[in-house]
Structures are given as structure tokens and as C-alpha cells.
Design an enzyme around this catalytic site. Structure first.
Site, PDB file in Angstrom:
ATOM      1  N   GLU A 172      -4.058  -6.761   2.877  1.00 49.28           N
ATOM      2  CA  GLU A 172      -2.824  -7.369   3.398  1.00 49.28           C
ATOM      3  C   GLU A 172      -2.723  -8.866   3.120  1.00 49.28           C
ATOM      4  OE1 GLU A 172      -3.350  -3.527   5.442  1.00 49.28           O
ATOM      5  OE2 GLU A 172      -4.691  -5.228   5.066  1.00 49.28           O
ATOM      6  N   GLU A 231       0.840  -1.192   0.000  1.00 49.76           N
ATOM      7  CA  GLU A 231       0.000   0.000   0.000  1.00 49.76           C
ATOM      8  C   GLU A 231       0.882   1.252   0.000  1.00 49.76           C
ATOM      9  OE1 GLU A 231      -2.360  -0.606   3.486  1.00 49.76           O
ATOM     10  OE2 GLU A 231      -2.892  -2.644   2.845  1.00 49.76           O
ATOM     11  N   HIS A 253      -1.727   2.209  15.366  1.00 48.16           N
ATOM     12  CA  HIS A 253      -0.457   2.490  14.698  1.00 48.16           C
ATOM     13  C   HIS A 253       0.702   2.331  15.668  1.00 48.16           C
ATOM     14  CE1 HIS A 253      -3.084   4.122  11.661  1.00 48.16           C
ATOM     15  NE2 HIS A 253      -2.065   4.340  10.853  1.00 48.16           N
ATOM     16  N   ASP A 290       0.459  -3.362  13.168  1.00 46.61           N
ATOM     17  CA  ASP A 290      -0.870  -3.756  13.640  1.00 46.61           C
ATOM     18  C   ASP A 290      -1.660  -4.471  12.548  1.00 46.61           C
ATOM     19  OD1 ASP A 290      -1.281  -2.034  16.360  1.00 46.61           O
ATOM     20  OD2 ASP A 290      -0.099  -0.936  14.899  1.00 46.61           O
TER      21      ASP A 290
END
Length: 784
Positions: free
Chosen positions: A516, A485, A583, A541
Site C-alpha cells: 500500500e 491490488e 475488513h 483498514d
């Protein structure tokens, strides 16, 4: 072009393979029910469809399938009946079970991708099977990657370097899946990604109407996967997929459609889905139950009438291609062939076990004891083992162990101990080897080369070290691809690839969707096909979305193929220390326990990270590299030997020497620890700080133990939850290294709180270890 007789013989051979495969299913079920096999799952009902499919599987193609493709394997010439039964019996000899050396259950196939030295074979000129897995739809992400590799090869500017890996990207990935498994998210994400990427992926959905006992109207919208997917169907001006509906009993119809459609895939790279309906399941789902419990009498009668082999037999007679007597002879011969192959597999499996049993019996009977009761017990042990007509390896070890327990002081005990330990060594190699590469392609064998930092080296932002490195890497190693990404156009969110897509091409450095799972799948496929992908998961994460294929597929591939396939991908991500619940995570305990079979690198800065990338790219082992989120803007000096220096895995670095206490940590937390150590020094407490550098492997030379011998106190600091990565480090040092005997004070662990870190600077401070907490804990330890 075939003569009529050649055409007829080809079809009769197809019928023979179908009958052989059906007999394998029937015989295999009996072997499980009699106890020779532990569990059975077979491909009965899919024989004709898979024979038609196999006709168009060419050298260079790949299959990413599931556990009902035995007929395809027989028809492709990649498996024989004896090998199938060897796997059913869990024969650990790779010569007998070349797919998994007994490590996977029946019908989990693979072919060899690398030679004994870890070098890629001539995959472009052989038929290739990626190692099957049991979790439903787990083959889908990998299938996308195997097809994506063909797109990479077709667009490669250095195609001449890849002649043994691809013929201009003409290879198709054949992917098989049961209809009920299309309910999994893996399927939908893969279909969408394939439609966007336009890659040569051919998906065969075997629709038998059920997912174990649950009918498809409870599984799929509209009760039909092809109907549910219509919105993704390719049109003249769009991307997307092609969809075909076929009948599993229609041999001629399937051959005709497969031929046209697969040639279209090969030429255009447009993915296709074949919805193969009216598949029957003569024996039900598996040996664990009976389908009579959930299918109506009418359904069972329909399945008998529309059985694909029955229909093919009728078609052969109706068309005049054969007659009943000829087909009966084929059927009789097939049964005899399966029986002979099955018996051969069992005898080969039993031979080394029985040989070991004979030796054990002889040794036990010869044990010298003065006690008649012990003597009789030993003789009974030997007799019981001798009367066991089908012993397992564990039966032998257990018997020998009991014999040693019975006569521990016998003059013969050393001989029997030697035998026992030789059995253990043999069986460890059979059952516990090859989690990682063990030969010349092992990352553990890469020699250390230190970074050369000239006295006038330029000091830059840390992300610029990575950027310069990746630029040089892509210039010199044309097998390296990067994607994720925001990786392509903007050069990743932290600028590690800034400007590099324009320089090295969008085919090598590319953006992906927010997906993902299939980012990991792309990496798996490329690495299996001999490329070196660096796949980015934007934040640590979000690794959870891609954790399943990493855990079930990547981390196990080398083990479950006994070293015949390697998956040398690198997952690049960033984590630790940044404000915000999603994050700032550091779920390292989860990662190191889910990813045994991968290496887990946790560099504290970007110069370190580069050295780890270099190490990994010289080897064939998969790894994850977790860069520090709050480290990209720190200042670092650029080494002169960017492509050459390496960081050894499993070797901690002492970054501050001290005499009073050892602090063990890694990554971003090191900067917190260094702050605390400076302040503790003013309190006359001397801290030795150890950066572990990698969690898998962990401190292979016991450098932490050597530090503890000097300081006699130790604390482990980590920003994972309590009991996470610190528990692993603690266990390794205290139990594995036996460091407890050097302690003058109780060891401590300092971790984050049990909850996710709160948002904002104060949320971070009170959720994760901070310098004040570390100072207080160490001050208390010094008073003990």
C-alpha cells in the site's frame, strides 16, 4: 565537444560551486547559532558527488530528494545562495524563498509545477524538483511514482496529448537518501517495487558512515547497503536493479560512471542504485549537536584528510588543470559571494517587518490616554519595539495587542484595531493559505450537475454503475490511470473494473503487489506529473500502510509549496460494515485528522460515488473516496449523464424529512438509521436523516443547523470508535455552527465500541451501532 580550455573552465566552475556550497554550510551554521535561523541541516561533505550527479540531470527529469542536496541545486541552476538563506530565515515571501515561502526549513527545495491558474507547466522541457520533506525515507514512495510516470508515458497510446509532460518517457527520477535512512521500510518497499516495475529510477545513497550518532554496522546488514541488496541485482534474464559503488571524493570517477549508467537508465528503464561511500560530514549531523561526541579522533582525522573538496583541489593541481594561487582566488571570491548573498537575504526578510514595526510604533505613541501610568506604559511598548533591531512579525502583533489591552477606551483605539486586523489578514495569507487549491482548480468551485435518471433507466447491481462509469471515463479521459491490488486482471475484488484492463490496456489499468505504501507513491508521482491516478487501497483498514505519505506528503504539498505544486490523486477504497476485524474498520477520525489538505468523501451508494469522482477530476485537489463495502450488490439506476453529473463537496443531503429529531450520519450506517427511522415513525417519532456526504469539507452551508432549528434535537451516528468522526461532526455543528442554542435536549453520539469489531454477524451487531440501540437512544431523548 569542449576545447581543452572549455573543459578546464567547466571543471574550475564545478570547484567554485563546491566551495560556495561549503561556505554556505559554514555560514548557515553560524546564522543558526546566532539565532537568525531556527535550525540548520546542511550538505557539507557531499559537494563533489552532487556536482557530478547534477551534470546528467536533464530537462524533463525529476528529483525526489532530501534535505542535504543544496550543492545539487546550485549546480543544476535551480537555486542560488540568496534563496537558500531566505529559506533558512523562514522568509514568507515566495519571491525570496521560491521553494516553500518560508514554510519549510532550510534545504527543502521545490520547483513550480503549475501556473497560477492550476494548469500544468511544460514539465517536459524544464528541470523539476518535487517538494522535499523531512521524515526520513519519505521521498522514496514518491520517487517510485515519478519514475513510474515515465513508464506510463512511454507506453501511452495517446502520447501526442502529453507532449508538454514527457518526451516518450525518457525522463529519469533522481532520488537521494542518506545511508542510515535505507533502514526504513519505505526504502525497501520502493526498491522492490522499482525492480518489479522496471522504471527509470536512479537512487543515490550518500554513505557517511553514521545515522546521526549510530554507526552503519548497527544500521545495515553487512554494514553496506550495496552488499545487502545484491539479491535484487538485475541479471540478463531477470528484472531487478543495477548497483554501483563509488567514492564521494573521486570527481572524475563519478562523472564517468554516472554518465554511462544514467544513459542506460534513460534508454532501458532499468533502475539503478549508486552507493556513494566515504562521504564526510565536516560539521556533523546538524546544528543541534556536535559529532565530536560520537566520532573517534581517528575518524575525525580521516574525514579531514579525505574531505571531497580537499581531494578535488589536490587533483586539480596534480593534473595541471589549475594551481594553488588560482584556486585560492576562487575560494576567496566564493566566500565574498556567500557573504553578500546572505546579507541580501537577511535585509529582504527584515524590510517588510521593519516597515510594519515603524507603523506600529507611530500608532502606539499616538494613542490618546488621560492616565499617566498608561501613557508611560504605551511609550515603553513603543520604545521596546524600536530598540528591537531584529523584530519578528509576532513581536509586532504582541506589542500592538498589549497596547489595545492597555487603552481599550482610547479615542485612538479604532485606528490601532484596524491596523492590528490588517496585520492579522496579511499574516494569515503568508502563513495559513493554500492548504487546498483556492483558484479555479478548487474542488469547491465545481458546479453541481444533477444526475439524469430517465423513467426507463435500467436497474443494476451498484458495482455495475461504477463499471459503466469507469469504462466511459477511460474512453474519454486519457490522463486517468488506475492501479492497485487485484484491480487489473480480475477488475478489483468488487468488480468495479471488471473487463476494463482488456479493453483499455494493462498500461492504464494494472495490478500491483501487496504494498500500500508504494501504491500511494505511484499515485503521488503520476499526479505530480500531470496525470490523474485512481489508486486503490483494497480495504479501508489497510490504508494505515499508506497513511504516512498521504499525511506528510500529499496533504501538505499544496500548502508547503504555497500553491506551486498540486497532487490531484484519488485514493479509492472501501470500508464500513463487513464481518471481520480487518475488513470492517471505519477509522474515520484518524483519517480526517491525519489528512487535512485532502478531501474525504463518504458516499452512501455508487451513484453518489460517481458524482464525487467527476467533481474531483475537474479539480486539482487530492481526495479519498470510501465506498460502502456492503453496497456493491444493492440495486441502483444508471444515470444517463455518467461523465457529467457532479456532487458538490461539503453539502449534506436530507434523505428523509422529519420534525422531531435530526440524525446526522453517512455511508453504510445510513441503512441502519433508515431502518430505525421507519420503526420510530410507528412510535410517532419523526426523524430527519442527514447524509453529510463528505467529512472534509463538512457542511459548508450549515444545513444541519437548519435541520436542528426545526427539530430541536440531534444525534450523531457513526461506526468509528467513541470520540472519532462523531466528535468531529459534533464539534463542527455545536461549536462552529453554534447549534447548542437551538437544543431542547442534550445532544447524543452513537458510535461503535472502543475495540475492533468482532468476527461474524453477532460480532458486527454488538460492536457497531444497530437499529435497536438507535431506537432506544432516540426514545430516551424524546422524553427529556
Amino acid at each position: 565537444m569542449l576545447s581543452f580550455e572549455g573543459f578546464r573552465n567547466t571543471i574550475l566552475e564545478d570547484y567554485r560551486i563546491a566551495v560556495v556550497s561549503r561556505e554556505v554550510s559554514l555560514s548557515g551554521r553560524r546564522e543558526v547559532l546566532t539565532g537568525k535561523g531556527k535550525f540548520g541541516i546542511f550538505g557539507d561533505g557531499k559537494e563533489v558527488a552532487q556536482i557530478a550527479m547534477a551534470k546528467f540531470f536533464q530537462p524533463g527529469d525529476f528529483r525526489s530528494g532530501y534535505y542535504r542536496d543544496q550543492t545539487f541545486m546550485f549546480a543544476s541552476g535551480l537555486a542560488n545562495v540568496e534563496q537558500f538563506f531566505a529559506q533558512l530565515y523562514a522568509d514568507p515571501d515566495v519571491k525570496n524563498d521560491p521553494f516553500s515561502a518560508g514554510r519549510q526549513m532550510d534545504a527543502h527545495f521545490s520547483t513550480k509545477f503549475v501556473d497560477d491558474n492550476g494548469n500544468w507547466l511544460d514539465l517536459a522541457n524544464r528541470k523539476n524538483i518535487s517538494a522535499d520533506m523531512a521524515p526520513t525515507a519519505s521521498q522514496m514512495p514518491r520517487a517510485l511514482g515519478l519514475a513510474f510516470a515515465s513508464k506510463c508515458f512511454r507506453n501511452a497510446k495517446h502520447a501526442a496529448e502529453f507532449e508538454s509532460l514527457s518526451h516518450n518517457g525518457n525522463e529519469i527520477c533522481f532520488c537521494t537518501i542518506g545511508d542510515a535512512s535505507t533502514s526504513e521500510g519505505h526504502f525497501w518497499e520502493t526498491i522492490n517495487a522499482a525492480g518489479v516495475l522496471q522504471v527509470p529510477l536512479a537512487i543515490f545513497v550518500w554513505d557517511d558512515g553514521y545515522g546521526i550518532s549510530v554507526p552503519k554496522n548497527f544500521q545495515t546488514t553487512k554494514g553496506s547497503i550495496s552488499e545487502a541488496l545484491k539479491g535484487l541485482e538485475k541479471e540478463d534474464t531477470t528484472n531487478g536493479i543495477r548497483i554501483y559503488k563509488l567514492k564521494a571524493w573521486d570527481y572524475a570517477g563519478m562523472c564517468e560512471v554516472f554518465e554511462e549508467a544514467l544513459q542506460y537508465v534513460r534508454e532501458t528503464h532499468v533502475p539503478v542504485l549508486f552507493h556513494v561511500e566515504e562521504v564526510t560530514q565536516p560539521q556533523g549531523h546538524s546544528t543541534s549537536g556536535s559529532h565530536e561526541r560520537y566520532k573517534s579522533a581517528e575518524r575525525l582525522d580521516w574525514e579531514k584528510e579525505w574531505d571531497c573538496i580537499k581531494k578535488m583541489r589536490e587533483w586539480l593541481i596534480e593534473t595541471g588543470l589549475s594551481n594553488a594561487d588560482e584556486l585560492t582566488n576562487i575560494e576567496t571570491g566564493a566566500k565574498e559571494y556567500v557573504r553578500t548573498s546572505r546579507n541580501n537575504a537577511w535585509e529582504k526578510y527584515q524590510a517588510p517587518i521593519k516597515e510594519a514595526a515603524v507603523s506600529a510604533i507611530e500608532l502606539i505613541r499616538g494613542v490618546m490616554v488621560n492616565d499617566m501610568e498608561k501613557y508611560n506604559h504605551l511609550q515603553k511598548l513603543a520604545n521596546d519595539l524600536q530598540t528591537n533591531k531584529e523584530p519578528l512579525r509576532r513581536d509586532i502583533l504582541r506589542t500592538v495587542s498589549i497596547a489595545m489591552e492597555t487603552a481599550p477606551n482610547s479615542p485612538s483605539i479604532e485606528e490601532i484595531k484596524t491596523f492590528y486586523h490588517s496585520l492579522l489578514d496579511t499574516n494569515r495569507k503568508l502563513y495559513n493559505s493554500d492548504l487546498y487549491n483556492e483558484g479555479s482548480k478548487s474542488a469547491m468551485l465545481v458546479e453541481e450537475v444533477k444526475p439524469l435518471i430517465p423513467f426507463d433507466a435500467v436497474t443494476v447491481n451498484a458495482y455495475e454503475v461504477l463499471n459503466k462509469y469507469f469504462d466511459t471515463l477511460f474512453e474519454h479521459n486519457h490522463k486517468v490511470y488506475a492501479f492497485g491490488e487485484d484491480v487489473g486482471h480480475i477488475g478489483d475484488v468488487n468488480q468495479g473494473f471488471a473487463g476494463l484492463q482488456e479493453k483499455h490496456g494493462a498500461d492504464r489499468i494494472s495490478d500491483t503487489g501487496i504494498r500500500e505504501l508504494t501504491i500511494v507513491g505511484q499515485a503521488i508521482g503520476l499526479s505530480l506529473r500531470g496525470l490523474r491516478p485512481i489508486a486503490e487501497i483494497q480495504y479501508l483498514d489497510y490504508l494505515l500502510y499508506g497513511l504516512q505519505p498521504l499525511s506528510d506528503d500529499v496533504a501538505t504539498t499544496h500548502f508547503r509549496t504555497k500553491g506551486q505544486q498540486s497532487v490531484p490523486l484519488i485514493i479509492r477504497t472501501r470500508g464500513h460494515r463487513l464481518e471481520g476485524i480487518w475488513h470492517s474498520g471505519s477509522p474515520m477520525g484518524m483519517i480526517i485528522n491525519a489528512l487535512r489538505g485532502m478531501y474525504v468523501c463518504v458516499p452512501r451508494n455508487m451513484v453518489q460515488a460517481v458524482g464525487m469522482y467527476n467533481t474531483l477530476l475537474r479539480a486539482n485537489d487530492p481526495a479519498i473516496v470510501v465506498e460502502c463495502l456492503n453496497g456493491y450488490r444493492l440495486k441502483e439506476k444508471v444515470p444517463a449523464n455518467l461523465l457529467d453529473y457532479t456532487i458538490p463537496l461539503g453539502v449534506p443531503e436530507i434523505i428523509r424529512e422529519g420534525t422531531d429529531i435530526t440524525i446526522v450520519t453517512y455511508g453504510s450506517t445510513l441503512r441502519i438509521v433508515e431502518d430505525a427511522a421507519e420503526r420510530l415513525q410507528k412510535m410517532d417519532i419523526s426523524c430527519e436523516i442527514v447524509d453529510v456526504q463528505t467529512l472534509l469539507p463538512f457542511d459548508i452551508h450549515h444545513k444541519i443547523l437548519e435541520s436542528l432549528k426545526k427539530t430541536s434535537r440531534i444525534v450523531f451516528v457513526d461506526e468509528d470508535v467513541p470520540g472519532g468522526a462523531v466528535a468531529f461532526m459534533f464539534s463542527q455543528v455545536m461549536e462552529e455552527q453554534k447549534a447548542f442554542q437551538w437544543l431542547d435536549a442534550a445532544p447524543r453520539t452513537i458510535t461503535a465500541q472502543a475495540h475492533r469489531p468482532g468476527y461474524g454477524s453477532d460480532g458486527d451487531y454488538f460492536s457497531k451501532p444497530n437499529a435497536e440501540q438507535i431506537i432506544h437512544v432516540i426514545s430516551d431523548m424524546m422524553k427529556e
